[in-house]
Design a protein around this motif. Structure first.
Motif, PDB file in Angstrom:
ATOM      1  N   GLY A 294       0.813  -1.208   0.000  1.00  0.00           N
ATOM      2  CA  GLY A 294       0.000   0.000   0.000  1.00  0.00           C
ATOM      3  C   GLY A 294       0.846   1.257   0.000  1.00  0.00           C
ATOM      4  N   THR A 295       0.240   2.333  -0.379  1.00  0.00           N
ATOM      5  CA  THR A 295       0.894   3.639  -0.356  1.00  0.00           C
ATOM      6  C   THR A 295      -0.191   4.707  -0.309  1.00  0.00           C
ATOM      7  OG1 THR A 295       2.529   5.057  -1.416  1.00  0.00           O
ATOM      8  CG2 THR A 295       0.993   3.882  -2.858  1.00  0.00           C
ATOM      9  N   SER A 296       0.227   5.983  -0.038  1.00  0.00           N
ATOM     10  CA  SER A 296      -0.770   7.038   0.099  1.00  0.00           C
ATOM     11  C   SER A 296      -0.159   8.396  -0.253  1.00  0.00           C
ATOM     12  CB  SER A 296      -1.323   7.070   1.526  1.00  0.00           C
ATOM     13  OG  SER A 296      -0.276   7.316   2.456  1.00  0.00           O
ATOM     14  N   TYR A 297      -1.038   9.351  -0.469  1.00  0.00           N
ATOM     15  CA  TYR A 297      -0.627  10.727  -0.781  1.00  0.00           C
ATOM     16  C   TYR A 297      -1.575  11.663  -0.043  1.00  0.00           C
ATOM     17  CZ  TYR A 297      -0.679  15.183  -3.241  1.00  0.00           C
ATOM     18  OH  TYR A 297      -0.682  16.517  -3.533  1.00  0.00           O
ATOM     19  N   TYR A 298      -1.003  12.763   0.581  1.00  0.00           N
ATOM     20  CA  TYR A 298      -1.799  13.759   1.277  1.00  0.00           C
ATOM     21  C   TYR A 298      -1.396  15.131   0.741  1.00  0.00           C
ATOM     22  CZ  TYR A 298      -2.670   9.915   4.473  1.00  0.00           C
ATOM     23  OH  TYR A 298      -3.008   8.695   4.991  1.00  0.00           O
ATOM     24  N   SER A 299      -2.358  15.907   0.390  1.00  0.00           N
ATOM     25  CA  SER A 299      -2.068  17.211  -0.229  1.00  0.00           C
ATOM     26  C   SER A 299      -1.500  18.217   0.766  1.00  0.00           C
ATOM     27  CB  SER A 299      -3.345  17.789  -0.854  1.00  0.00           C
ATOM     28  OG  SER A 299      -4.340  18.008   0.146  1.00  0.00           O
ATOM     29  N   THR A 300      -1.686  17.955   2.068  1.00  0.00           N
ATOM     30  CA  THR A 300      -1.187  18.907   3.079  1.00  0.00           C
ATOM     31  C   THR A 300       0.306  18.760   3.357  1.00  0.00           C
ATOM     32  OG1 THR A 300      -1.855  17.355   4.814  1.00  0.00           O
ATOM     33  CG2 THR A 300      -3.451  19.067   4.193  1.00  0.00           C
ATOM     34  N   ILE A 301       0.883  17.701   2.853  1.00  0.00           N
ATOM     35  CA  ILE A 301       2.327  17.502   3.035  1.00  0.00           C
ATOM     36  C   ILE A 301       3.052  18.138   1.854  1.00  0.00           C
ATOM     37  CG2 ILE A 301       4.170  15.779   3.226  1.00  0.00           C
ATOM     38  CD1 ILE A 301       2.199  13.930   4.560  1.00  0.00           C
ATOM     39  N   ASN A 302       4.095  18.901   2.151  1.00  0.00           N
ATOM     40  CA  ASN A 302       4.792  19.665   1.122  1.00  0.00           C
ATOM     41  C   ASN A 302       5.781  18.784   0.359  1.00  0.00           C
ATOM     42  OD1 ASN A 302       5.558  21.826  -0.424  1.00  0.00           O
ATOM     43  ND2 ASN A 302       7.017  22.642   1.077  1.00  0.00           N
ATOM     44  N   ARG A 303       5.230  17.755  -0.277  1.00  0.00           N
ATOM     45  CA  ARG A 303       6.050  16.893  -1.137  1.00  0.00           C
ATOM     46  C   ARG A 303       5.197  16.482  -2.323  1.00  0.00           C
ATOM     47  NH1 ARG A 303      10.766  15.259   0.903  1.00  0.00           N
ATOM     48  NH2 ARG A 303      10.885  13.357  -0.342  1.00  0.00           N
ATOM     49  N   THR A 304       5.855  16.159  -3.439  1.00  0.00           N
ATOM     50  CA  THR A 304       5.100  15.844  -4.648  1.00  0.00           C
ATOM     51  C   THR A 304       4.404  14.494  -4.514  1.00  0.00           C
ATOM     52  OG1 THR A 304       6.965  14.707  -5.691  1.00  0.00           O
ATOM     53  CG2 THR A 304       6.813  17.120  -6.009  1.00  0.00           C
ATOM     54  N   PHE A 305       3.466  14.248  -5.450  1.00  0.00           N
ATOM     55  CA  PHE A 305       2.716  12.988  -5.459  1.00  0.00           C
ATOM     56  C   PHE A 305       3.660  11.797  -5.631  1.00  0.00           C
ATOM     57  CE2 PHE A 305       0.467   9.563  -7.606  1.00  0.00           C
ATOM     58  CZ  PHE A 305      -0.691   9.441  -6.830  1.00  0.00           C
ATOM     59  N   ARG A 306       4.607  11.942  -6.529  1.00  0.00           N
ATOM     60  CA  ARG A 306       5.542  10.840  -6.785  1.00  0.00           C
ATOM     61  C   ARG A 306       6.420  10.580  -5.575  1.00  0.00           C
ATOM     62  NH1 ARG A 306       9.531  10.379 -12.084  1.00  0.00           N
ATOM     63  NH2 ARG A 306      10.428   8.334 -11.547  1.00  0.00           N
ATOM     64  N   GLN A 307       6.880  11.666  -4.911  1.00  0.00           N
ATOM     65  CA  GLN A 307       7.723  11.480  -3.736  1.00  0.00           C
ATOM     66  C   GLN A 307       6.968  10.775  -2.612  1.00  0.00           C
ATOM     67  OE1 GLN A 307       8.789  15.599  -3.162  1.00  0.00           O
ATOM     68  NE2 GLN A 307      10.822  15.342  -4.149  1.00  0.00           N
ATOM     69  N   GLN A 308       5.702  11.172  -2.397  1.00  0.00           N
ATOM     70  CA  GLN A 308       4.926  10.549  -1.327  1.00  0.00           C
ATOM     71  C   GLN A 308       4.594   9.085  -1.651  1.00  0.00           C
ATOM     72  OE1 GLN A 308       1.782  12.584   0.705  1.00  0.00           O
ATOM     73  NE2 GLN A 308       2.366  14.574  -0.197  1.00  0.00           N
ATOM     74  N   MET A 309       4.381   8.766  -2.919  1.00  0.00           N
ATOM     75  CA  MET A 309       4.112   7.381  -3.283  1.00  0.00           C
ATOM     76  C   MET A 309       5.268   6.478  -2.869  1.00  0.00           C
ATOM     77  SD  MET A 309       1.100   6.857  -4.749  1.00  0.00           S
ATOM     78  CE  MET A 309       0.499   7.957  -3.482  1.00  0.00           C
ATOM     79  N   GLY A 310       6.494   7.007  -3.003  1.00  0.00           N
ATOM     80  CA  GLY A 310       7.658   6.232  -2.593  1.00  0.00           C
ATOM     81  C   GLY A 310       7.883   6.251  -1.093  1.00  0.00           C
ATOM     82  N   ASP A 311       7.700   7.423  -0.485  1.00  0.00           N
ATOM     83  CA  ASP A 311       7.938   7.540   0.952  1.00  0.00           C
ATOM     84  C   ASP A 311       6.938   6.745   1.771  1.00  0.00           C
ATOM     85  OD1 ASP A 311      10.013   9.197   0.316  1.00  0.00           O
ATOM     86  OD2 ASP A 311       8.910  11.055   0.722  1.00  0.00           O
ATOM     87  N   ASN A 312       5.674   6.713   1.316  1.00  0.00           N
ATOM     88  CA  ASN A 312       4.603   6.076   2.102  1.00  0.00           C
ATOM     89  C   ASN A 312       4.357   4.624   1.708  1.00  0.00           C
ATOM     90  OD1 ASN A 312       4.223   8.550   3.369  1.00  0.00           O
ATOM     91  ND2 ASN A 312       2.630   9.191   1.913  1.00  0.00           N
ATOM     92  N   PHE A 313       5.185   4.064   0.853  1.00  0.00           N
ATOM     93  CA  PHE A 313       5.003   2.673   0.409  1.00  0.00           C
ATOM     94  C   PHE A 313       5.190   1.721   1.598  1.00  0.00           C
ATOM     95  CE2 PHE A 313       6.574  -1.309  -1.482  1.00  0.00           C
ATOM     96  CZ  PHE A 313       5.507  -1.578  -2.321  1.00  0.00           C
ATOM     97  N   SER A 314       4.202   0.818   1.784  1.00  0.00           N
ATOM     98  CA  SER A 314       4.257  -0.109   2.925  1.00  0.00           C
ATOM     99  C   SER A 314       4.018  -1.535   2.451  1.00  0.00           C
ATOM    100  CB  SER A 314       3.202   0.274   3.973  1.00  0.00           C
ATOM    101  OG  SER A 314       1.893   0.153   3.444  1.00  0.00           O
ATOM    102  N   LYS A 315       4.573  -2.479   3.180  1.00  0.00           N
ATOM    103  CA  LYS A 315       4.431  -3.905   2.885  1.00  0.00           C
ATOM    104  C   LYS A 315       4.010  -4.627   4.155  1.00  0.00           C
ATOM    105  CE  LYS A 315       8.577  -3.434   1.350  1.00  0.00           C
ATOM    106  NZ  LYS A 315       9.961  -3.696   0.902  1.00  0.00           N
ATOM    107  N   TYR A 316       3.116  -5.623   3.940  1.00  0.00           N
ATOM    108  CA  TYR A 316       2.613  -6.361   5.101  1.00  0.00           C
ATOM    109  C   TYR A 316       2.560  -7.847   4.774  1.00  0.00           C
ATOM    110  CZ  TYR A 316      -0.863  -8.609   8.066  1.00  0.00           C
ATOM    111  OH  TYR A 316      -1.510  -9.496   8.878  1.00  0.00           O
ATOM    112  N   LEU A 317       2.974  -8.675   5.708  1.00  0.00           N
ATOM    113  CA  LEU A 317       2.871 -10.123   5.586  1.00  0.00           C
ATOM    114  C   LEU A 317       2.560 -10.673   6.964  1.00  0.00           C
ATOM    115  CD1 LEU A 317       3.211 -12.591   3.705  1.00  0.00           C
ATOM    116  CD2 LEU A 317       5.598 -12.727   4.489  1.00  0.00           C
ATOM    117  N   GLY A 318       1.507 -11.521   7.014  1.00  0.00           N
ATOM    118  CA  GLY A 318       1.127 -12.047   8.313  1.00  0.00           C
ATOM    119  C   GLY A 318       0.382 -13.358   8.195  1.00  0.00           C
TER     120      GLY A 318
END
Length: 442
Positions: A294-318
């Motif tokens: 999963g990943t996410s983007y928030y307009s209130t954070i002063n970073r571009t859409f592409r940057q947030q897609m990479g920064d907020n990328f998450s992985k889960y295994l359970g």
């Protein structure tokens, strides 16, 4: 013009030949199997069962699903503001419009389901076999009905030919009596009686023709023909050579392994055992492997859409384990219901076997009686033919009157009718026995 007339005549002849194409019993059965609505519905049920088998087969594979969410917000919201001196971000609340985007890809793999999945697959395959057996039984039932209707048409057809023969005999005798009356050797009353006999025999011939056409209509409707026009049956060899009839117990043992009704009941009984095991799977823990990206983007954070897609990328295994402790006795009741259904299917199988044995016994006694009836009626017909031949000689020589002659003729027609009925009844009864022995109806 002559050339055109010849072409038209040939076209009419070809159309007439096509319209008079004969139908064998096998062709009638095949046509009905292809067009009968009940059989087509049974075929659809079998196809539906095949789809369910395919569904159960691939139930062990991991699933995969993706999702996305877009949201818009207005009003007081939390946002990150950079410090002008240090450059670090601090969180503050401000009145602003914002939007966010979330995307996720998830999967789940069943590791242990209390053996529910393999039992569901086995049950689906048994249901498919049962549905296929139901389809075969529907074909067998329509084959029996068509054989009965087909032989009824042939019987009425031959009976009509006998009636026409009686008309011909009456016409010959009427002409003879009119000739005798012309020379004064027969009275006008005898002539009138002869004409009345001709009229009565013609009426009988019309009735037998109507019976034949009605039987032909019934057969054509049974095999799903649009119209009986041009529907002519093949004249098969109906010569009878009586042979020893197989005992009913021997036929029953053969039918147990081949009849579709028994096979369908057996498959359903086996499937009910799988249904019990499926219900019992609710007692066992359920174990599954889960994973997501999963990943996410928030307009209130002063970073571009592409940057947030990479920064907020998450992985889960359970691994997920579910242990049933108490579900208000639902599992116990499902198991009880499944066992009661299993008992019902066992009773249905026993009933199907008993019904089959009764049908075979009845068919055997009917065939035995039909054989005896045909033998006696055949002997009676031969005797009546000889009696009528002698009576005809006596009548032509003036040693018998018209009443005696007509009585002998009536006796002959009755004997021939009885023989025809006994013959086709015997043919039908023996086909029924062959059907139980697994011999195709043809």
């Amino acid at each position: 013009m002559n050339k055109l007339s010849a072409i038209a005549a040939l076209a009419c002849l070809a159309t007439g030949l096509q319209a008079q194409e004969t139908w064998s019993l096998r062709r009638c059965i095949d046509h009905a199997i292809e067009h009968n609505i009940d059989i087509r519905q049974a075929a659809n049920m079998a196809e539906q069962s095949a789809v369910e088998v395919n569904t159960a087969k691939w139930a062990r594979l991991p699933n995969l699903s993706g999702g996305a969410n877009q949201s818009w917000n207005w009003g007081r919201t939390q946002t990150a503001v950079p410090d002008e001196t240090t450059g670090d971000y601090s969180t503050v609340y401000v009145n602003t419009a914002s939007n966010g985007t979330n995307m996720q890809l998830s999967t789940s793999i069943p590791l242990f389901t209390g053996l529910e999945l393999p039992n569901q697959y086995a049950l689906a395959k048994l249901n498919l076999k049962a549905a296929t057996a139901d389809l075969e039984k529907a074909k067998e039932d329509i084959s029996i009905n068509i054989a009965s209707a087909y032989l009824q048409v042939l019987f009425n057809q031959e009976l009509h030919e006998v009636a026409l023969g009686q008309v011909e005999l009456s016409l010959q005798q009427c002409k003879r009596i009119e000739g005798l009356a012309g020379v004064g050797k027969a009275s006008s009353a005898e002539v009138a009686d002869a004409k009345a006999r001709v009229a009565q025999d013609r009426m009988t011939a019309v009735q037998t023709e109507n019976d034949y056409r009605l039987a032909l209509l019934t057969l054509s409707q049974l095999i799903e023909l649009e119209s009986p026009e041009g529907f002519v049956l093949e004249s098969p060899s109906t010569a009878i050579a009586p042979s020893p009839i197989t005992p009913p117990d021997d036929i029953y043992q053969t039918a147990l392994t081949g009849k579709a009704s028994i096979q369908a009941a057996q498959y359903r009984l086996e499937g009910s055992k799988r249904s019990v095991r499926i219900a019992q799977s609710g007692y066992y823990p359920q174990l599954s492997l889960n994973g997501s990206l999963g990943t996410s983007y928030y307009s209130t954070i002063n970073r571009t859409f592409r940057q947030q897609m990479g920064d907020n990328f998450s992985k889960y295994l359970g691994v997920s384990l579910s242990i049933p402790l108490f579900n208000r006795l639902a599992t116990r009741n499902r198991v009880r219901t499944a066992r009661l259904q299993q008992e019902n299917y066992a009773l249905q199988l026993d009933n199907a076997k008993k019904t089959l044995y009764k049908e075979i016994q009845q068919a055997w006694y009917n065939a035995t009686a039909a054989e005896s009836k045909y033998t006696s009626s055949h002997a009676a017909a031969l005797a009546s033919e000889e009696s009528f031949r002698l009576m005809t000689q006596k009548f032509e020589n003036g040693k018998a009157n018209a009443v005696e002659f007509n009585e002998a003729k009536q006796n002959l027609m009755k004997a021939q009718s009885d023989e025809l009925q006994a013959k086709y009844d015997y043919l039908f009864r023996t086909k029924i026995l062959d059907f139980y022995k697994g011999v195709p109806i043809e």
